[in-house]
Each structure stands twice: as structure tokens, then as C-alpha cells.
Design an enzyme around this catalytic site. Structure first.
Site, PDB file in Angstrom:
ATOM      1  N   GLY A  45       0.842  -1.187   0.000  1.00  0.00           N
ATOM      2  CA  GLY A  45       0.000   0.000   0.000  1.00  0.00           C
ATOM      3  C   GLY A  45       0.876   1.234   0.000  1.00  0.00           C
ATOM      4  O   GLY A  45       2.016   1.199   0.482  1.00  0.00           O
ATOM      5  N   GLN A  50       2.855   9.911   1.555  1.00  0.00           N
ATOM      6  CA  GLN A  50       4.157   9.247   1.557  1.00  0.00           C
ATOM      7  C   GLN A  50       5.015   9.635   0.359  1.00  0.00           C
ATOM      8  O   GLN A  50       6.210   9.349   0.337  1.00  0.00           O
ATOM      9  CB  GLN A  50       3.989   7.731   1.588  1.00  0.00           C
ATOM     10  CG  GLN A  50       3.396   7.224   2.888  1.00  0.00           C
ATOM     11  CD  GLN A  50       3.262   5.728   2.852  1.00  0.00           C
ATOM     12  OE1 GLN A  50       2.280   5.201   2.348  1.00  0.00           O
ATOM     13  NE2 GLN A  50       4.267   5.050   3.380  1.00  0.00           N
ATOM     14  N   CYS A 106       6.049   0.032   7.565  1.00  0.00           N
ATOM     15  CA  CYS A 106       5.652   1.179   6.753  1.00  0.00           C
ATOM     16  C   CYS A 106       6.838   1.632   5.917  1.00  0.00           C
ATOM     17  O   CYS A 106       7.958   1.719   6.433  1.00  0.00           O
ATOM     18  CB  CYS A 106       5.176   2.311   7.669  1.00  0.00           C
ATOM     19  SG  CYS A 106       4.648   3.797   6.808  1.00  0.00           S
ATOM     20  N   LEU A 107       6.604   1.935   4.653  1.00  0.00           N
ATOM     21  CA  LEU A 107       7.690   2.394   3.783  1.00  0.00           C
ATOM     22  C   LEU A 107       8.312   3.689   4.292  1.00  0.00           C
ATOM     23  O   LEU A 107       9.486   3.934   4.068  1.00  0.00           O
ATOM     24  CB  LEU A 107       7.177   2.586   2.353  1.00  0.00           C
ATOM     25  CG  LEU A 107       6.672   1.328   1.652  1.00  0.00           C
ATOM     26  CD1 LEU A 107       6.095   1.676   0.284  1.00  0.00           C
ATOM     27  CD2 LEU A 107       7.775   0.293   1.532  1.00  0.00           C
ATOM     28  N   HIS A 148      -4.389   0.868   7.440  1.00  0.00           N
ATOM     29  CA  HIS A 148      -3.053   1.462   7.544  1.00  0.00           C
ATOM     30  C   HIS A 148      -2.911   2.634   6.565  1.00  0.00           C
ATOM     31  O   HIS A 148      -2.454   3.718   6.943  1.00  0.00           O
ATOM     32  CB  HIS A 148      -1.996   0.381   7.249  1.00  0.00           C
ATOM     33  CG  HIS A 148      -0.589   0.868   7.305  1.00  0.00           C
ATOM     34  ND1 HIS A 148       0.256   0.569   8.346  1.00  0.00           N
ATOM     35  CD2 HIS A 148       0.135   1.637   6.453  1.00  0.00           C
ATOM     36  CE1 HIS A 148       1.441   1.133   8.124  1.00  0.00           C
ATOM     37  NE2 HIS A 148       1.389   1.790   6.984  1.00  0.00           N
ATOM     38  N   GLU A 149      -3.318   2.423   5.322  1.00  0.00           N
ATOM     39  CA  GLU A 149      -3.198   3.491   4.316  1.00  0.00           C
ATOM     40  C   GLU A 149      -4.183   4.621   4.598  1.00  0.00           C
ATOM     41  O   GLU A 149      -3.856   5.795   4.415  1.00  0.00           O
ATOM     42  CB  GLU A 149      -3.394   2.929   2.902  1.00  0.00           C
ATOM     43  CG  GLU A 149      -2.372   1.892   2.484  1.00  0.00           C
ATOM     44  CD  GLU A 149      -0.926   2.310   2.714  1.00  0.00           C
ATOM     45  OE1 GLU A 149      -0.589   3.495   2.553  1.00  0.00           O
ATOM     46  OE2 GLU A 149      -0.118   1.419   3.067  1.00  0.00           O
ATOM     47  N   HIS A 152      -2.837   7.099   6.911  1.00  0.00           N
ATOM     48  CA  HIS A 152      -1.916   8.072   6.296  1.00  0.00           C
ATOM     49  C   HIS A 152      -2.655   9.318   5.816  1.00  0.00           C
ATOM     50  O   HIS A 152      -2.150  10.432   5.981  1.00  0.00           O
ATOM     51  CB  HIS A 152      -1.151   7.453   5.127  1.00  0.00           C
ATOM     52  CG  HIS A 152       0.064   6.690   5.521  1.00  0.00           C
ATOM     53  ND1 HIS A 152       1.127   7.262   6.178  1.00  0.00           N
ATOM     54  CD2 HIS A 152       0.393   5.381   5.342  1.00  0.00           C
ATOM     55  CE1 HIS A 152       2.062   6.347   6.382  1.00  0.00           C
ATOM     56  NE2 HIS A 152       1.635   5.193   5.898  1.00  0.00           N
TER      57      HIS A 152
END
Length: 192
Positions: A45, A50, A106-107, A148-149, A152
Site C-alpha cells: 500500500g 508518503q 511502513c515504507l 493502515h493506508e 496516512h
């Protein structure tokens, strides 16, 4: 085009994203670039904040997670179906079901993984890339990735769910990430 991922510590990760319209400049290319970025970084995701865009846009592709299920996962999530979806101007309508832990990463916070408790079911309203409206329910791993996304675009990070003690234990790692003192396989932007 592969875009750099914004690292922990950047103010854009704490902003609530703004709704967009079909007239958002370069939206089709932005979405294509987000897919390229997601796959280049081996993520499942990616949210617009991000990649330094404070807008309500995220993408999800759970195919790799579902493909990698071991026998225990298959038994736990027998009806899990992979999705590949764009979510625009999403609004969480409901989070229900049993709270369950899963090891998230997480990225934007590379090399940090923690067990996070989330509800097992969600109902969400969103627009797809053609700006058609959808209301859908998701369960299990797919629901978790979407939660999760979605966080963000609400200015939240998965580490916000950790206890104060756990956050203190991670402080040095998080400080190192925000200062760029970390090596990743993908390009990042650091808020030094």
C-alpha cells in the site's frame, strides 16, 4: 516513474489529506507513478502523503501478501481475496469485529515493525480512479492494509498505536530515520 518515499519526521505525514477532484493536475500520471513506486519498494500500500502530496489518495495491492500465505494463514483467512485498488477521497464508515494483532511496517518508517491491534472488518466509502463512488466492506488482511493506508490520509502512523513505553524504546531508531541515517532499497526524502 519511481518517486522517493517521504521518511518519518516529515510534516506532510501528519497532515489530514485534502479531497481532490477529477481536475487534480496530472492525476492519472500520479497514480501510475504511485504504482511504480509501490512495486519498486515491495510494498502492499502507498498513500499520497508518503510521496509528499497532502491529498486523500492511496493505493492497495494485497496480491503478494495473499500469495505468500502459509498453511496457518490460509486456515486463519480462508476467504481472503487479493485486491488491487485506488482509493480517492475515502471515508471510513465503520470498523467492527474482533481486535487482532498483526506485525505492521511502513515504507516511511523503514526497518521498524510492530504488532498493531486493529478491527477485523471495515466499511469504507471511496471513489475509484474514474471517480465512480463505491461503498464496500473488507475483512482480514485486506481490511488491515486499507486501515493502515487510510491512517496516512488522516495524518496518523502505525506507531501511534504503540504504548508510550514502546515508543520510547523506538525513539533512537525513529530519530535516525528522520535524519536520514538509514539505508533502504528505495529512494527516500528525509526531513533533516
Amino acid at each position: 516513474m519511481i518517486l522517493p518515499v517521504v521518511a518519518y519526521g516529515s510534516p506532510v505525514l501528519r497532515k489530514v489529506g485534502e479531497d481532490i477532484t477529477p481536475a487534480y493536475p496530472g492525476l492519472e500520471k500520479l497514480i501510475a507513478d504511485m504504482w511504480d513506486t509501490l512495486y519498486n519498494s515491495n510494498g502492499v500500500g502507498l498513500a499520497a502523503p508518503q510521496i509528499n502530496k497532502p491529498i486523500r489518495l492511496f493505493i492497495v495491492d494485497t496480491d503478494q501478501i495473499v500469495k505468500d500465505f502459509d498453511d496457518e494463514d490460509k486456515a486463519k483467512y480462508p476467504n481472503e481475496k487479493a485486491i488491487k485498488q485506488v482509493f480517492i477521497n475515502a471515508q471510513m464508515l465503520e470498523e467492527t469485529g474482533k481486535m487482532w494483532p498483526y506485525n505492521e511496517g511502513c515504507l516511511s518508517i523503514p526497518k521498524v515493525r510492530e504488532d498493531i491491534q486493529r478491527n477485523s472488518n471495515i466499511r469504507i466509502k471511496y471513489l475509484d480512479e474514474q471517480f465512480r463512488e463505491h461503498e464496500a466492506e473488507f475483512h482480514g488482511i485486506t481490511a488491515r492494509v486499507i486501515q493502515h493506508e487510510y491512517d496516512h490520509i488522516e495524518g496518523k502512523l502505525f506507531i501511534d498505536y504503540l504504548s508510550p513505553l514502546k515508543k520510547r524504546l523506538l525513539k533512537k531508531k525513529l530519530d535516525d530515520i528522520s535524519r536520514g541515517k538509514i539505508s533502504t532499497e528505495y529512494r527516500m526524502i528525509f526531513n533533516k
